[in-house]
Design a protein around this motif. Sequence first.
Motif, PDB file in Angstrom:
ATOM      1  N   ASP A 114       0.831  -1.211   0.000  1.00 35.25           N
ATOM      2  CA  ASP A 114       0.000   0.000   0.000  1.00 35.25           C
ATOM      3  C   ASP A 114       0.864   1.259   0.000  1.00 35.25           C
ATOM      4  O   ASP A 114       0.532   2.262  -0.654  1.00 35.25           O
ATOM      5  CB  ASP A 114      -0.923  -0.017   1.217  1.00 35.25           C
ATOM      6  CG  ASP A 114      -1.924   1.114   1.198  1.00 35.25           C
ATOM      7  OD1 ASP A 114      -2.411   1.480   0.108  1.00 35.25           O
ATOM      8  OD2 ASP A 114      -2.233   1.656   2.285  1.00 35.25           O
ATOM      9  N   ASP A 115       1.984   1.209   0.727  1.00 29.74           N
ATOM     10  CA  ASP A 115       2.885   2.366   0.752  1.00 29.74           C
ATOM     11  C   ASP A 115       3.441   2.656  -0.647  1.00 29.74           C
ATOM     12  O   ASP A 115       3.519   3.833  -1.061  1.00 29.74           O
ATOM     13  CB  ASP A 115       4.034   2.117   1.728  1.00 29.74           C
ATOM     14  CG  ASP A 115       3.575   2.128   3.184  1.00 29.74           C
ATOM     15  OD1 ASP A 115       2.482   2.669   3.447  1.00 29.74           O
ATOM     16  OD2 ASP A 115       4.297   1.590   4.045  1.00 29.74           O
ATOM     17  N   TRP A 116       3.821   1.601  -1.370  1.00 29.86           N
ATOM     18  CA  TRP A 116       4.372   1.814  -2.705  1.00 29.86           C
ATOM     19  C   TRP A 116       3.299   2.278  -3.682  1.00 29.86           C
ATOM     20  O   TRP A 116       3.581   3.119  -4.559  1.00 29.86           O
ATOM     21  CB  TRP A 116       5.043   0.536  -3.211  1.00 29.86           C
ATOM     22  CG  TRP A 116       6.423   0.370  -2.661  1.00 29.86           C
ATOM     23  CD1 TRP A 116       6.829  -0.457  -1.653  1.00 29.86           C
ATOM     24  CD2 TRP A 116       7.581   1.087  -3.079  1.00 29.86           C
ATOM     25  NE1 TRP A 116       8.163  -0.306  -1.412  1.00 29.86           N
ATOM     26  CE2 TRP A 116       8.665   0.640  -2.281  1.00 29.86           C
ATOM     27  CE3 TRP A 116       7.821   2.062  -4.046  1.00 29.86           C
ATOM     28  CZ2 TRP A 116       9.952   1.126  -2.418  1.00 29.86           C
ATOM     29  CZ3 TRP A 116       9.109   2.548  -4.190  1.00 29.86           C
ATOM     30  CH2 TRP A 116      10.153   2.096  -3.381  1.00 29.86           C
ATOM     31  N   ILE A 117       2.081   1.772  -3.547  1.00 31.10           N
ATOM     32  CA  ILE A 117       0.996   2.259  -4.400  1.00 31.10           C
ATOM     33  C   ILE A 117       0.712   3.723  -4.094  1.00 31.10           C
ATOM     34  O   ILE A 117       0.507   4.552  -5.001  1.00 31.10           O
ATOM     35  CB  ILE A 117      -0.280   1.412  -4.199  1.00 31.10           C
ATOM     36  CG1 ILE A 117      -0.094   0.009  -4.790  1.00 31.10           C
ATOM     37  CG2 ILE A 117      -1.496   2.085  -4.830  1.00 31.10           C
ATOM     38  CD1 ILE A 117       0.041  -0.025  -6.296  1.00 31.10           C
ATOM     39  N   GLY A 118       0.721   4.066  -2.802  1.00 28.46           N
ATOM     40  CA  GLY A 118       0.529   5.464  -2.416  1.00 28.46           C
ATOM     41  C   GLY A 118       1.645   6.349  -2.949  1.00 28.46           C
ATOM     42  O   GLY A 118       1.400   7.484  -3.389  1.00 28.46           O
ATOM     43  N   TRP A 119       2.884   5.826  -2.919  1.00 29.53           N
ATOM     44  CA  TRP A 119       4.017   6.577  -3.451  1.00 29.53           C
ATOM     45  C   TRP A 119       3.860   6.795  -4.952  1.00 29.53           C
ATOM     46  O   TRP A 119       4.099   7.908  -5.455  1.00 29.53           O
ATOM     47  CB  TRP A 119       5.303   5.817  -3.148  1.00 29.53           C
ATOM     48  CG  TRP A 119       6.561   6.576  -3.479  1.00 29.53           C
ATOM     49  CD1 TRP A 119       7.214   7.468  -2.697  1.00 29.53           C
ATOM     50  CD2 TRP A 119       7.313   6.479  -4.682  1.00 29.53           C
ATOM     51  NE1 TRP A 119       8.328   7.952  -3.328  1.00 29.53           N
ATOM     52  CE2 TRP A 119       8.417   7.358  -4.566  1.00 29.53           C
ATOM     53  CE3 TRP A 119       7.175   5.743  -5.867  1.00 29.53           C
ATOM     54  CZ2 TRP A 119       9.369   7.521  -5.560  1.00 29.53           C
ATOM     55  CZ3 TRP A 119       8.124   5.898  -6.873  1.00 29.53           C
ATOM     56  CH2 TRP A 119       9.201   6.772  -6.716  1.00 29.53           C
ATOM     57  N   ALA A 120       3.442   5.739  -5.666  1.00 29.58           N
ATOM     58  CA  ALA A 120       3.224   5.878  -7.110  1.00 29.58           C
ATOM     59  C   ALA A 120       2.100   6.868  -7.393  1.00 29.58           C
ATOM     60  O   ALA A 120       2.176   7.653  -8.349  1.00 29.58           O
ATOM     61  CB  ALA A 120       2.895   4.518  -7.724  1.00 29.58           C
ATOM     62  N   GLY A 121       1.061   6.854  -6.531  1.00 31.18           N
ATOM     63  CA  GLY A 121      -0.040   7.790  -6.721  1.00 31.18           C
ATOM     64  C   GLY A 121       0.375   9.224  -6.479  1.00 31.18           C
ATOM     65  O   GLY A 121      -0.079  10.144  -7.177  1.00 31.18           O
ATOM     66  N   SER A 122       1.236   9.427  -5.507  1.00 25.95           N
ATOM     67  CA  SER A 122       1.682  10.798  -5.213  1.00 25.95           C
ATOM     68  C   SER A 122       2.635  11.328  -6.276  1.00 25.95           C
ATOM     69  O   SER A 122       2.857  12.542  -6.370  1.00 25.95           O
ATOM     70  CB  SER A 122       2.358  10.841  -3.838  1.00 25.95           C
ATOM     71  OG  SER A 122       3.535  10.042  -3.835  1.00 25.95           O
ATOM     72  N   HIS A 123       3.212  10.433  -7.096  1.00 22.39           N
ATOM     73  CA  HIS A 123       4.101  10.850  -8.190  1.00 22.39           C
ATOM     74  C   HIS A 123       3.499  10.470  -9.545  1.00 22.39           C
ATOM     75  O   HIS A 123       4.224  10.112 -10.482  1.00 22.39           O
ATOM     76  CB  HIS A 123       5.480  10.197  -8.037  1.00 22.39           C
ATOM     77  CG  HIS A 123       6.226  10.612  -6.811  1.00 22.39           C
ATOM     78  ND1 HIS A 123       6.035  10.016  -5.588  1.00 22.39           N
ATOM     79  CD2 HIS A 123       7.146  11.596  -6.599  1.00 22.39           C
ATOM     80  CE1 HIS A 123       6.809  10.596  -4.675  1.00 22.39           C
ATOM     81  NE2 HIS A 123       7.500  11.563  -5.269  1.00 22.39           N
ATOM     82  N   HIS A 124       2.170  10.550  -9.637  1.00 13.62           N
ATOM     83  CA  HIS A 124       1.535  10.110 -10.880  1.00 13.62           C
ATOM     84  C   HIS A 124       1.869  10.999 -12.071  1.00 13.62           C
ATOM     85  O   HIS A 124       1.686  10.601 -13.221  1.00 13.62           O
ATOM     86  CB  HIS A 124       0.015  10.047 -10.689  1.00 13.62           C
ATOM     87  CG  HIS A 124      -0.622  11.376 -10.470  1.00 13.62           C
ATOM     88  ND1 HIS A 124      -0.722  11.931  -9.211  1.00 13.62           N
ATOM     89  CD2 HIS A 124      -1.187  12.272 -11.328  1.00 13.62           C
ATOM     90  CE1 HIS A 124      -1.327  13.107  -9.311  1.00 13.62           C
ATOM     91  NE2 HIS A 124      -1.617  13.342 -10.581  1.00 13.62           N
ATOM     92  N   ASP A 125       2.367  12.201 -11.820  1.00 11.27           N
ATOM     93  CA  ASP A 125       2.737  13.086 -12.926  1.00 11.27           C
ATOM     94  C   ASP A 125       4.045  12.657 -13.584  1.00 11.27           C
ATOM     95  O   ASP A 125       4.318  13.048 -14.729  1.00 11.27           O
ATOM     96  CB  ASP A 125       2.878  14.529 -12.425  1.00 11.27           C
ATOM     97  CG  ASP A 125       1.526  15.135 -12.041  1.00 11.27           C
ATOM     98  OD1 ASP A 125       0.514  14.691 -12.617  1.00 11.27           O
ATOM     99  OD2 ASP A 125       1.492  16.017 -11.170  1.00 11.27           O
ATOM    100  N   SER A 126       4.852  11.896 -12.865  1.00 10.13           N
ATOM    101  CA  SER A 126       6.133  11.436 -13.411  1.00 10.13           C
ATOM    102  C   SER A 126       5.991   9.983 -13.859  1.00 10.13           C
ATOM    103  O   SER A 126       5.773   9.087 -13.035  1.00 10.13           O
ATOM    104  CB  SER A 126       7.229  11.560 -12.358  1.00 10.13           C
ATOM    105  OG  SER A 126       8.420  10.929 -12.798  1.00 10.13           O
TER     106      SER A 126
END
Length: 321
Positions: free
Chosen positions: A117-129
Amino acid sequence: MLLLPALALTVLALAGTAYLDLDGRTEQLRERYAPAMVELAHARTSLDLAHKEASLRLGGDDGKPLLQTDLVGLGERYPSLLTEAAQSLNNAAQTKALRAEQEQEVRVVSGLVVAYDDWIGWAGSHHDSEVLRTAGLDYAASLLGAPPKSSDDTAVLYRIRALEGELRADASELSGWTGLSTVTAWAALLAVLVFVFTVVGTLDFVLARLRVRSPLLTLYALPVLLALGVLVLGAAGQQHAQRKVAAAGVELAAVSATPAAGNRIEVLEEELAVDLRGTHPGAWTLAAELALAVGAVGAVASGFTLFHYGRKHLQILWRAP
């Protein structure tokens, strides 16, 4: 006076031991293994569906995040599915069906789910990159064991499937006849044959030597045979329920992560509850206990009846010139 009640009580004790052994294993399957297999199936499908939802939100069909990701992030469905999975893992650990090492494995899986979940959240917070988003999704997929990285035996889904397989094996082992139930069942069958032979011989002796027809002795012997019949029917029901649990485990493991997975698991759970309804203490178990009690009373009563006949016979002998 002694042999007949002893034989009757031996029949009841042997048959009761065989039945209660079956009943105890059915209780374990009903109260522990069936709920654990259901919860693990829920956890596995929920995690797989959650990853599909996250991949759709962050990757889309063209590899780009959906437009609404800027506004609502991962939405409501992803966290809901992940919460359901975490709750199901916790419920599985509380069923007491798991051994110590299996409970430890569930705790490891729960920790990996948090990391996922942490990595999915991290990917979501950097969805512009695209680079960071893709890296986060790939690492999360490797933790979960989602396609195309589904062959990793340390991944979450692999571990859950392994736990499901171990529970199915344990349930299959509990569903068979154990050495205790097999030996006591055959011994009860032999004992009841000797008991019937003894009852017939005793009735013939009472009639020939004491000139007494004894319907009471026959009446007191019948509950033993009726109790044996009840236990045989109950044992057949227990075996049927045990086979249903083993079959349900196979069907639950075959449920794939589709939108209808939750409904399918609930249907299987309801069908299993219906199949196991007759094994609850208020059904055949209570009937078996009552039958054993009535049979024991009949056994003791037959001994007192023969004791009474013996006293009458001695009185007649003493009064004879």
